[in-house]
Design a protein around this motif. Structure first.
Motif, PDB file in Angstrom:
ATOM      1  N   THR A  35      33.940  52.516  34.462  1.00 18.06           N
ATOM      2  CA  THR A  35      34.995  51.926  35.694  1.00 18.06           C
ATOM      3  C   THR A  35      34.517  50.768  35.465  1.00 18.06           C
ATOM      4  O   THR A  35      33.678  50.152  35.377  1.00 18.06           O
ATOM      5  CB  THR A  35      35.268  52.836  36.601  1.00 18.06           C
ATOM      6  N   LEU A  36      35.760  50.109  35.822  1.00 14.79           N
ATOM      7  CA  LEU A  36      35.890  48.605  35.960  1.00 14.79           C
ATOM      8  C   LEU A  36      36.492  48.400  37.383  1.00 14.79           C
ATOM      9  O   LEU A  36      36.586  48.720  37.978  1.00 14.79           O
ATOM     10  CB  LEU A  36      36.625  48.470  35.015  1.00 14.79           C
ATOM     11  N   ARG A  37      35.933  47.564  38.291  1.00 19.73           N
ATOM     12  CA  ARG A  37      36.594  46.938  39.156  1.00 19.73           C
ATOM     13  C   ARG A  37      36.220  45.351  39.258  1.00 19.73           C
ATOM     14  O   ARG A  37      35.448  44.531  39.078  1.00 19.73           O
ATOM     15  CB  ARG A  37      35.313  46.739  40.261  1.00 19.73           C
ATOM     16  N   LEU A  38      37.521  45.104  39.555  1.00 18.08           N
ATOM     17  CA  LEU A  38      38.108  43.001  39.148  1.00 18.08           C
ATOM     18  C   LEU A  38      37.895  42.511  40.423  1.00 18.08           C
ATOM     19  O   LEU A  38      37.756  43.415  41.418  1.00 18.08           O
ATOM     20  CB  LEU A  38      39.747  42.905  37.780  1.00 18.08           C
ATOM     21  N   GLY A  39      38.964  41.247  40.229  1.00 15.74           N
ATOM     22  CA  GLY A  39      39.233  40.566  41.209  1.00 15.74           C
ATOM     23  C   GLY A  39      38.088  40.102  42.153  1.00 15.74           C
ATOM     24  O   GLY A  39      38.113  39.287  43.655  1.00 15.74           O
ATOM     25  N   HIS A  42      39.584  36.068  42.342  1.00 19.45           N
ATOM     26  CA  HIS A  42      41.224  36.251  43.097  1.00 19.45           C
ATOM     27  C   HIS A  42      40.978  35.225  43.276  1.00 19.45           C
ATOM     28  O   HIS A  42      40.745  35.071  44.748  1.00 19.45           O
ATOM     29  CB  HIS A  42      41.159  37.458  43.635  1.00 19.45           C
ATOM     30  N   ARG A 323      51.160  38.400  33.185  1.00 17.03           N
ATOM     31  CA  ARG A 323      50.276  39.083  32.937  1.00 17.03           C
ATOM     32  C   ARG A 323      49.488  38.625  31.998  1.00 17.03           C
ATOM     33  O   ARG A 323      49.573  38.295  30.473  1.00 17.03           O
ATOM     34  CB  ARG A 323      50.801  41.172  32.366  1.00 17.03           C
ATOM     35  N   LEU A 327      43.734  41.506  30.852  1.00 20.50           N
ATOM     36  CA  LEU A 327      43.455  42.504  31.660  1.00 20.50           C
ATOM     37  C   LEU A 327      44.372  43.752  30.339  1.00 20.50           C
ATOM     38  O   LEU A 327      44.574  44.852  31.153  1.00 20.50           O
ATOM     39  CB  LEU A 327      45.603  42.275  32.488  1.00 20.50           C
ATOM     40  N   ALA A 328      45.134  43.461  29.408  1.00 19.19           N
ATOM     41  CA  ALA A 328      45.930  44.426  28.717  1.00 19.19           C
ATOM     42  C   ALA A 328      45.078  44.972  28.177  1.00 19.19           C
ATOM     43  O   ALA A 328      45.423  46.241  27.722  1.00 19.19           O
ATOM     44  CB  ALA A 328      46.957  43.795  28.015  1.00 19.19           C
ATOM     45  N   ASN A 359      41.822  37.240  34.582  1.00 23.80           N
ATOM     46  CA  ASN A 359      42.519  38.379  35.393  1.00 23.80           C
ATOM     47  C   ASN A 359      42.744  38.405  36.829  1.00 23.80           C
ATOM     48  O   ASN A 359      43.901  39.021  37.281  1.00 23.80           O
ATOM     49  CB  ASN A 359      41.267  39.661  35.353  1.00 23.80           C
ATOM     50  N   ASP A 360      42.044  37.953  37.597  1.00 23.01           N
ATOM     51  CA  ASP A 360      41.994  37.554  39.015  1.00 23.01           C
ATOM     52  C   ASP A 360      42.858  36.204  39.003  1.00 23.01           C
ATOM     53  O   ASP A 360      42.565  35.907  38.718  1.00 23.01           O
ATOM     54  CB  ASP A 360      40.758  37.828  39.360  1.00 23.01           C
ATOM     55  N   ARG A 361      43.810  36.574  39.440  1.00 23.46           N
ATOM     56  CA  ARG A 361      45.141  36.101  39.769  1.00 23.46           C
ATOM     57  C   ARG A 361      45.467  35.962  41.309  1.00 23.46           C
ATOM     58  O   ARG A 361      44.704  35.158  42.936  1.00 23.46           O
ATOM     59  CB  ARG A 361      46.034  36.027  39.182  1.00 23.46           C
ATOM     60  N   THR A 362      46.534  36.815  42.035  1.00 22.59           N
ATOM     61  CA  THR A 362      46.329  36.704  43.502  1.00 22.59           C
ATOM     62  C   THR A 362      46.188  36.569  44.322  1.00 22.59           C
ATOM     63  O   THR A 362      44.843  36.000  44.441  1.00 22.59           O
ATOM     64  CB  THR A 362      47.928  38.327  42.998  1.00 22.59           C
ATOM     65  N   VAL A 363      46.893  36.521  45.091  1.00 28.22           N
ATOM     66  CA  VAL A 363      46.292  37.060  46.573  1.00 28.22           C
ATOM     67  C   VAL A 363      45.396  35.420  47.513  1.00 28.22           C
ATOM     68  O   VAL A 363      45.764  34.151  47.386  1.00 28.22           O
ATOM     69  CB  VAL A 363      45.500  37.966  46.684  1.00 28.22           C
ATOM     70  N   VAL A 364      44.897  36.160  48.692  1.00 27.78           N
ATOM     71  CA  VAL A 364      44.075  35.453  49.511  1.00 27.78           C
ATOM     72  C   VAL A 364      44.988  33.809  49.595  1.00 27.78           C
ATOM     73  O   VAL A 364      44.194  32.985  48.906  1.00 27.78           O
ATOM     74  CB  VAL A 364      42.494  35.356  49.246  1.00 27.78           C
TER      75      VAL A 364
ATOM     76  N   LEU B 119      45.804  50.341  34.936  1.00 23.41           N
ATOM     77  CA  LEU B 119      45.208  48.847  35.503  1.00 23.41           C
ATOM     78  C   LEU B 119      46.697  48.145  36.089  1.00 23.41           C
ATOM     79  O   LEU B 119      46.531  47.701  37.271  1.00 23.41           O
ATOM     80  CB  LEU B 119      44.969  47.695  34.986  1.00 23.41           C
ATOM     81  N   PHE B 120      47.915  48.043  35.238  1.00 23.94           N
ATOM     82  CA  PHE B 120      49.075  48.135  36.115  1.00 23.94           C
ATOM     83  C   PHE B 120      49.669  48.036  37.590  1.00 23.94           C
ATOM     84  O   PHE B 120      50.112  47.476  38.257  1.00 23.94           O
ATOM     85  CB  PHE B 120      49.776  47.231  34.586  1.00 23.94           C
ATOM     86  N   MET B 127      49.084  45.579  45.394  1.00 23.88           N
ATOM     87  CA  MET B 127      49.954  44.118  46.032  1.00 23.88           C
ATOM     88  C   MET B 127      51.673  44.386  47.172  1.00 23.88           C
ATOM     89  O   MET B 127      51.516  43.035  47.705  1.00 23.88           O
ATOM     90  CB  MET B 127      50.400  42.971  44.929  1.00 23.88           C
ATOM     91  N   ARG B 140      40.259  49.865  44.645  1.00 26.23           N
ATOM     92  CA  ARG B 140      40.500  48.647  44.677  1.00 26.23           C
ATOM     93  C   ARG B 140      40.226  48.480  43.662  1.00 26.23           C
ATOM     94  O   ARG B 140      38.877  48.407  42.998  1.00 26.23           O
ATOM     95  CB  ARG B 140      40.265  47.791  45.798  1.00 26.23           C
ATOM     96  N   LEU B 141      41.234  47.476  43.437  1.00 27.15           N
ATOM     97  CA  LEU B 141      40.779  46.651  41.798  1.00 27.15           C
ATOM     98  C   LEU B 141      40.915  45.470  41.798  1.00 27.15           C
ATOM     99  O   LEU B 141      39.951  44.976  41.385  1.00 27.15           O
ATOM    100  CB  LEU B 141      41.800  46.872  41.473  1.00 27.15           C
ATOM    101  N   LEU B 142      41.497  44.731  42.451  1.00 25.54           N
ATOM    102  CA  LEU B 142      41.131  43.342  42.285  1.00 25.54           C
ATOM    103  C   LEU B 142      41.564  43.007  44.079  1.00 25.54           C
ATOM    104  O   LEU B 142      40.584  41.683  44.628  1.00 25.54           O
ATOM    105  CB  LEU B 142      42.969  42.842  42.588  1.00 25.54           C
ATOM    106  N   LEU B 143      42.088  43.472  45.011  1.00 22.06           N
ATOM    107  CA  LEU B 143      41.979  43.411  46.815  1.00 22.06           C
ATOM    108  C   LEU B 143      39.815  43.112  47.023  1.00 22.06           C
ATOM    109  O   LEU B 143      39.332  43.873  47.017  1.00 22.06           O
ATOM    110  CB  LEU B 143      42.619  43.424  47.119  1.00 22.06           C
ATOM    111  N   TRP B 147      39.552  43.967  52.741  1.00 19.98           N
ATOM    112  CA  TRP B 147      41.026  43.612  53.188  1.00 19.98           C
ATOM    113  C   TRP B 147      41.692  44.743  53.648  1.00 19.98           C
ATOM    114  O   TRP B 147      40.953  46.050  53.257  1.00 19.98           O
ATOM    115  CB  TRP B 147      41.917  43.838  51.544  1.00 19.98           C
ATOM    116  N   PRO B 153      49.855  41.224  50.100  1.00 22.03           N
ATOM    117  CA  PRO B 153      50.426  40.242  49.283  1.00 22.03           C
ATOM    118  C   PRO B 153      51.066  39.737  49.373  1.00 22.03           C
ATOM    119  O   PRO B 153      51.768  38.447  49.730  1.00 22.03           O
ATOM    120  CB  PRO B 153      49.221  39.543  49.294  1.00 22.03           C
TER     121      PRO B 153
END
Lengths: 369, 170
Positions: A35-39, A42, A323, A327-328, A359-364, B119-120, B127, B140-143, B147, B153
């Motif tokens: 499994t994978l956890r990104l961010g 971000h 995108r 990520l794809a 991959n990690d873009r959005t938020v904060v 993932l999408f 988000m 959680r994947l990205l945050l 959070w 967000p």
């Protein structure tokens, strides 16, 4: 499954160059799930884009990634130009493509080094990174910067190519052409290295299509998917590239496809330099962009980069969706991992050339004072 | 396969297959068609595209449409999130547009048909606060881990945290 053992890798780990967290479920040495956890990198870029003007965003998008910075700015600029109904002049489009292909050269050589390092072949890593300096110098020569070349403007490009620069780029890519040929021989003949790549991480064409793989990862499995060919942008209509495919689908194929692609890049760089169209470098752009929605796709070194841009008619975008190819492609790693030895995981990860910053873009959102 | 003919007819081929579920249709760019469909039909339409092997899921985009100030005499409209499923085939892009209201922001997962969507879907759900029913992994994947729940967000209403605005660079 009750006897499974979970090995957490990352986010901070000596084997990873960028932060990401994996949980590898193993039974002995054999991986049964991942499994994978990104961010972890971000930075709130998609949100941040909504508070900046179109011009400011060009610079923000270029900073999504430090490796493929140019294609991000290019995708954004082409999207905004489409919304405004403006087309960049021919010379500007050719220079955009020139920089994009130089960027592919540096990106693939960087990847070759990282992947070789993951395979324990550090001599190859050091040689390829030494040679990569050649293209870094060329990019600096053109733009003044080794990374974030900032070639694009909305409506065109910022710099021209002088006759002197042309000669030096042609010299540089000729040297690299020889080196790439040498590396291609190495990855196809070094027995120790082949032991890490041949038949490892096999992704069938059906799987690659089903998992939505893009870029060299898809092409190494025989999926004919290349935005430069499918939807020519910049000057790819005038200076087309040939799509490089392999049917093998393993890690070796991913090396071969990326390296062979570089011959195409070098060929098209020469063609552009020898046939640069004469024109202005910029077209006039309005400050407010007409309302509308646009999709802008380009072929980044790692595969299709997808931008969805919405304008509400003001001087700032309503929404910018990005995108990235990494990520794809993650799905292909998670799907091929089971059944492999734990020691193959770093190579499988390196095989898609993941870019975590992308991959990690959005938020904060940082406070604007 | 006669490639030339295929290229021209690609979009038509997809539209013909999903015709009966299309509520509205527009062509925002020459190579694109956007179709509005109902949430109930999402799985059927995605399944149909997969069956005729049309394209690949390139991205899922969320768009927030917050409540707008109602005009005099009109009742306030509820905010909604519009979810766009972009399918690419060669130079063509077919976009399925599905809207869900804030109060019932739930969509069925398409991972059963296209596993690559996981993932999408997770990104969308973090988000924009759209709950994806039946998606295989909801962690959680990205945050960040800390959070707060219920803060999305990329909704327009989110403009940062109050404590962060008071000067610190946190």
């Amino acid at each position: 499954m009750s006897e499974k053992f979970v090995i957490p890798i990352g986010p901070q780990h000596p084997a990873l160059k960028e932060p990401s967290h994996f949980e590898i479920f193993v039974d002995g040495e054999e991986v049964i799930n991942a499994t994978l956890r990104l961010g972890y990198v971000h930075r709130g870029i998609e949100k941040g884009a909504e508070q900046r003007t179109w011009t400011q965003n060009l610079y923000l998008m270029e900073r999504i990634c430090g490796i493929c910075s140019h294609v991000h700015a290019l995708a954004f600029a082409q999207g905004v130009e489409a919304l405004a109904g403006v087309q960049a002049p021919p010379r500007a489009r050719a220079i955009r493509q020139l920089v994009a292909e130089l960027e592919r050269l540096h990106s693939h050589l960087l990847w070759l080094g990282v992947a070789a390092h993951e395979a324990g072949f550090d001599a190859l890593f050091m040689y390829s990174w030494r040679d990569r300096e050649t293209v870094m110098d060329l990019l600096e020569l053109l733009s003044g910067n080794r990374v974030n070349y900032s070639a694009n403007l909305l409506g065109g490009v910022k710099f021209d190519v002088t006759p002197d620069q042309k000669v030096r780029i042609l010299d540089g890519v000729s040297f690299l052409e020889e080196r790439v040929q040498y590396y291609l021989n190495v990855v196809n003949s070094d027995e120790t290295f082949l032991g890490r790549t041949r038949g490892v991480g096999v992704l069938s064409r059906e799987e690659a299509e089903r998992l939505g793989a893009v870029g060299p990862t898809a092409r190494a499995s025989g999926v004919p998917r290349d935005v430069r060919v499918d939807v020519p942008y910049a000057a790819y209509t005038e200076f087309p590239v040939r799509m490089v495919l392999s049917q093998q689908g393993d890690l070796q194929a991913r090396f071969v496809v990326r390296l062979e692609e570089l011959f195409e890049s070098i060929r098209v760089i020469r063609e552009i330099l020898n046939n640069l169209p004469e024109s202005e470098l910029t077209a006039r752009m309005p400050r407010r962009i007409p309302a509308g929605e646009v999709i802008s796709r380009v072929e980044a070194p790692r595969g299709e980069l997808f931008y969805f841009i919405v304008s509400n008619g003001s001087d700032k975008p309503e929404r910018v969706k990005v995108r990235t190819p990494s990520l794809a492609n993650w799905g292909t790693v998670l799907a091929t991992a089971p059944g492999h030895k734990l020691a193959d995981i770093p190579m499988l990860v390196a095989g898609i050339d993941p870019c975590f910053s992308c991959n990690d873009r959005t938020v904060v959102v940082k406070t604007v004072r | 396969m006669s490639q030339e003919v295929m290229q021209e007819d690609l979009l038509r081929q997809a539209l013909d297959a999903i015709r009966s579920w299309i509520r509205a249709e527009k062509t925002p760019q020459p190579n694109r068609v956007d179709v509005v469909i109902d949430r109930e039909d999402l799985l059927t339409v995605v399944e149909t595209l997969r069956r005729i092997q049309w394209g690949y899921l390139s991205a899922i985009t969320g768009l927030d449409h917050p409540v707008t100030e109602p005009a005099e005499g009109e009742s306030a409209q509820e905010g909604h999130v519009e979810v766009l499923y972009h399918f690419c085939e060669k130079d063509k892009v077919l976009t399925l547009r599905v809207s869900v209201p804030y109060s019932d922001a739930v969509l069925p997962s398409i991972c059963g048909i296209l596993p690559s969507a996981t993932l999408f879907e997770r990104e969308l759900s973090e988000m924009f606060g759209v709950r994806i029913e039946g998606t295989p992994d909801t962690s959680r994947l990205l945050l960040p881990d800390n959070w707060p729940e219920g803060v999305y967000p990329l909704r327009k209403a989110f403009t940062g945290f109050p404590e962060a605005k008071e000067g610190s660079d946190e």
